[in-house]
Design an enzyme around this catalytic site. Structure first.
Site, short mmCIF file in Angstrom:
data_model
loop_
_atom_site.label_atom_id
_atom_site.label_comp_id
_atom_site.label_asym_id
_atom_site.label_seq_id
_atom_site.Cartn_x
_atom_site.Cartn_y
_atom_site.Cartn_z
N ASP A 21 0.83 -1.20 0.00
CA ASP A 21 0.00 0.00 0.00
C ASP A 21 0.86 1.25 0.00
OD1 ASP A 21 0.88 -0.54 2.57
OD2 ASP A 21 -1.05 -0.30 3.53
N ASP A 35 6.89 4.03 2.99
CA ASP A 35 7.08 5.14 3.92
C ASP A 35 8.53 5.14 4.40
OD1 ASP A 35 6.60 7.25 5.69
OD2 ASP A 35 5.68 5.99 7.20
#
Ligand code: IMP
Ligand code: MG
Length: 183
Positions: free
Chosen positions: A106, A109
């Site tokens: 997803d 980061d």
């Protein structure tokens, strides 16, 4: 905007369902042109399950016939911040030796989750690894790792929806959004 009945929080849309659907078809065409042999799609659970399900059907529309196997990783977070450790919660069932693997996540980061998954699959002898993420945050990388394919560059805020959660909530939203401060 989406009003949450129990908390009163509002989620502001960043990437709409329609926009994501269009972008997935573009990605699928790119992936189908990448020449993966006997492709194995590996969604990194849990956050990628909605994206992976839509991407998989996009790959079908683009003419691919991939296999799928799941890797569930836990990147420990203290609220919304990564604290650095990654554990395998559910391992792959298929042998990746010699396989061409499309890793799906997803968000990229700090990079710890994707780096862990790539290293694991490379160490098990995959022939080729292509990493595809829905969102890439440009900041906060703790590990040098990049995705080969990125649907969207993401603003430096905590996002929810389209499979992504805040403390277990908001995964069901059909769009990617941010929690707006209470009015
Ligand atoms: P990384 O290991 O720090 O790159 O983080 C990757 C994982 O942290 C993602 O797969 C998500 O599950 C989660 N994550 C990072 N940022 C966000 C966010 O803004 N919203 C929801 N989950 C996030
Ligand atoms: Mg995740």
């Amino acid at each position: 905007m989406d009003q949450d009945a129990t908390t009163g929080h509002t989620v502001e849309v960043i990437f709409s369902a329609e926009d994501i659907a269009r972008r997935i078809d573009e990605l699928a065409v790119t992936i189908s042109a990448a020449g993966l042999e006997r492709p194995l799609v590996v969604p990194i659970l849990t956050g990628s399950f909605v994206f992976a399900a839509d991407l998989l059907r996009g790959l079908h529309r683009a003419g691919m016939e991939p296999e799928v196997d799941f890797l569930a990783l836990s990147s420990y977070r203290d609220g919304t911040r990564s604290i650095g450790r990654v554990d395998i919660l559910r391992d792959l069932r298929l042998d990746v030796t010699g396989r061409d693997v499309l890793l799906v996540d997803d968000i990229l980061d700090t990079g710890r989750t994707l780096a862990f998954a790539k290293d694991l699959i490379a160490a098990r002898g995959a022939r080729r690894i292509v990493a595809c993420v829905l969102l890439e945050k440009k900041v906060r990388r703790a590990v040098a790792v990049e995705a080969d394919l990125v649907a969207y560059s993401c603003p430096p805020v905590f996002v929810v929806g389209y499979g992504m959660d805040l403390a277990g909530r908001y995964r069901e939203l059909p769009f990617v959004g941010r929690i707006a401060p209470n009015a």
